[in-house]
Design a protein around this motif. Sequence first.
Motif, PDB file in Angstrom:
ATOM      1  N   LEU A 132       0.841  -1.198   0.000  1.00  0.00           N
ATOM      2  CA  LEU A 132       0.000   0.000   0.000  1.00  0.00           C
ATOM      3  C   LEU A 132       0.873   1.243   0.000  1.00  0.00           C
ATOM      4  N   SER A 133       1.899   1.241   0.871  1.00  0.00           N
ATOM      5  CA  SER A 133       2.780   2.397   0.974  1.00  0.00           C
ATOM      6  C   SER A 133       3.658   2.540  -0.263  1.00  0.00           C
ATOM      7  N   ILE A 134       4.158   1.416  -0.795  1.00  0.00           N
ATOM      8  CA  ILE A 134       4.995   1.473  -1.992  1.00  0.00           C
ATOM      9  C   ILE A 134       4.186   2.006  -3.179  1.00  0.00           C
ATOM     10  N   PHE A 173      18.899   0.078 -11.304  1.00  0.00           N
ATOM     11  CA  PHE A 173      18.543   1.401 -11.814  1.00  0.00           C
ATOM     12  C   PHE A 173      17.080   1.519 -12.238  1.00  0.00           C
ATOM     13  N   PRO A 174      16.503   0.491 -12.887  1.00  0.00           N
ATOM     14  CA  PRO A 174      15.066   0.590 -13.197  1.00  0.00           C
ATOM     15  C   PRO A 174      14.185   0.743 -11.964  1.00  0.00           C
ATOM     16  N   ILE A 175      14.577   0.137 -10.836  1.00  0.00           N
ATOM     17  CA  ILE A 175      13.785   0.254  -9.613  1.00  0.00           C
ATOM     18  C   ILE A 175      13.661   1.712  -9.189  1.00  0.00           C
ATOM     19  N   GLY A 176      14.767   2.434  -9.210  1.00  0.00           N
ATOM     20  CA  GLY A 176      14.736   3.846  -8.835  1.00  0.00           C
ATOM     21  C   GLY A 176      13.811   4.646  -9.732  1.00  0.00           C
ATOM     22  N   ARG A 177      13.858   4.358 -11.036  1.00  0.00           N
ATOM     23  CA  ARG A 177      13.047   5.127 -11.990  1.00  0.00           C
ATOM     24  C   ARG A 177      11.556   4.837 -11.884  1.00  0.00           C
ATOM     25  N   LEU A 178      11.199   3.732 -11.202  1.00  0.00           N
ATOM     26  CA  LEU A 178       9.777   3.479 -10.941  1.00  0.00           C
ATOM     27  C   LEU A 178       9.185   4.534 -10.014  1.00  0.00           C
ATOM     28  N   PHE A 179      10.021   5.070  -9.138  1.00  0.00           N
ATOM     29  CA  PHE A 179       9.543   5.959  -8.082  1.00  0.00           C
ATOM     30  C   PHE A 179       9.745   7.449  -8.390  1.00  0.00           C
ATOM     31  N   ILE A 183      11.375   0.206   0.253  1.00  0.00           N
ATOM     32  CA  ILE A 183      11.892  -1.082  -0.237  1.00  0.00           C
ATOM     33  C   ILE A 183      12.391  -1.926   0.937  1.00  0.00           C
ATOM     34  N   TRP A 184      13.098  -1.296   1.866  1.00  0.00           N
ATOM     35  CA  TRP A 184      13.570  -1.987   3.075  1.00  0.00           C
ATOM     36  C   TRP A 184      12.381  -2.567   3.841  1.00  0.00           C
ATOM     37  N   LEU A 185      11.314  -1.768   3.933  1.00  0.00           N
ATOM     38  CA  LEU A 185      10.122  -2.200   4.659  1.00  0.00           C
ATOM     39  C   LEU A 185       9.441  -3.362   3.948  1.00  0.00           C
ATOM     40  N   PHE A 186       9.418  -3.308   2.620  1.00  0.00           N
ATOM     41  CA  PHE A 186       8.857  -4.413   1.847  1.00  0.00           C
ATOM     42  C   PHE A 186       9.617  -5.706   2.128  1.00  0.00           C
ATOM     43  N   VAL A 232       4.694  12.089   1.546  1.00  0.00           N
ATOM     44  CA  VAL A 232       4.164  10.744   1.779  1.00  0.00           C
ATOM     45  C   VAL A 232       5.153   9.926   2.604  1.00  0.00           C
ATOM     46  N   GLY A 233       6.454  10.155   2.369  1.00  0.00           N
ATOM     47  CA  GLY A 233       7.469   9.453   3.154  1.00  0.00           C
ATOM     48  C   GLY A 233       7.427   9.835   4.616  1.00  0.00           C
ATOM     49  N   ILE A 234       7.305  11.137   4.892  1.00  0.00           N
ATOM     50  CA  ILE A 234       7.276  11.610   6.278  1.00  0.00           C
ATOM     51  C   ILE A 234       5.996  11.146   6.980  1.00  0.00           C
ATOM     52  N   ALA A 235       4.847  11.412   6.340  1.00  0.00           N
ATOM     53  CA  ALA A 235       3.570  11.031   6.958  1.00  0.00           C
ATOM     54  C   ALA A 235       3.448   9.514   7.069  1.00  0.00           C
ATOM     55  N   GLY A 236       3.889   8.812   6.023  1.00  0.00           N
ATOM     56  CA  GLY A 236       3.837   7.345   6.056  1.00  0.00           C
ATOM     57  C   GLY A 236       4.700   6.770   7.162  1.00  0.00           C
TER      58      GLY A 236
END
Length: 444
Positions: free
Chosen positions: A29-31, A338-344, A280-283, A51-55
């Motif tokens: 949900l958060s990701i 690198f593709p992972i970063g570009r998703l976000f 990602i760490w949380l996932f 979203v990072g801070i509030a999440g």
Amino acid sequence: MYKRSNITFKGINKLAIPAIIAGIAEPLLSITDTAIVGNLTLNPTEALAAVGIAGSFISAMIWILAQTRSAISATISKYLGAKKLDEIATLPAQIIAINLILSGIICFMTVFFVDEIFQLYNADGLVLKYSVDYYKIRAIGLPLTLFVFSIFGIFRGLQNTYWPMVISIIGALLNIGLDFALVFGIEGVIDPMNVKGAAWASVIAQAVMAILALVLLLKKTPFSIKLSFTFNKEIKNLLALSLNLMVRALALNVALYLANAYATKYGNNYIAAQTIAFQIWLFFAFFIDGYSSVGDIVSGKLLGEKNYKKLWRLSIKLSRYSIVVSIILAMLCAIFYFPIGRLFSKDIFVLQAFYDIFWIVLIMQPINAVAFVFDGIFKGLGEAATLRNLLLTATFLGFIPVLLIGDYYNLKLYAVWMAFTVWMLMRAGILVIKFRRKYLYKNT
């Protein structure tokens, strides 16, 4: 009705795989929120930071209050092993009621002081505005989440991870669909709601999950929600266990708060990158939590049976399986680094900050796997005081000193993730040593 514990590859994974799927639903949900708001056309970096801070704060509240899930799981599994479930028939309804009252009070208080709370995270300007908007909506779902988590704890105590998996899949899929519909809008039907849309998507998904959880509790367990005002004999022990776990969770969230506060201090690009890395760490953490959950629910049952030989075998096998899974996950992320970063995010400065530290997130995964597995085992054994003291030690003697030293030398996000690595090393190492000292001789 309930089988004896089966400490085999098949037996462990029969519990672990549904628990993994159920566990990753919450971080998904958060990701999803993170990925979608990071690709907004207007102020994506500020939205991602908010979203990072509030999440992070929402996760802190959930982790602190949801410790009753582990406590009730350990209690039910112990009575299941002893074949005395009838003695705690009134317990689930009472702990659910306590959770709802407590979460409602905290929800009201945090919304009232929400601006001041996020200012403590060094948020200001548009980041502060987005954080407040997002949290005021997400806070509505806090009691719903804790209600669902309580019922998940009941199912886990009964050695059943299937129904939590079903509920979580439905909630995750619904949230993803609503995220796209409410954040970006549907032409002629729904106006784009941006950050607020992501928050409403989560709340609606949580409400649906709560309804499903209630129905399945009544149909698939021997318990009801009929409230008895004569406290069950285990309520005192369960609340004491929960309180110790809450103190532990509070210490854990001191580390998470400091990580986000320092990242925000370094600038919007850094907190945005930290948001991606932490999600990602949380996932990964919730993924491995599937094996941690097996440790929680099976160790309590084995303790009730006084089967220490199986308990020892459980710890060995769970550690091996979780380490293998963590290495596979880390390798997959390394391949798609690198593709992972570009998703976000498409912001080159955010991506550069993320790529600089993502490798640290990956190499620490086997350490995390061991820490989470033994964390689950100690919860199942009712060793809440040990977990409380460990988190206090790891946070105040490990995480904080490393973070402050790294900040002094201006290492920025390197300092944050070096601190996380030391933190997890302490959590894993101390629990392994304590478990061996206590149960090695009982196994011989």
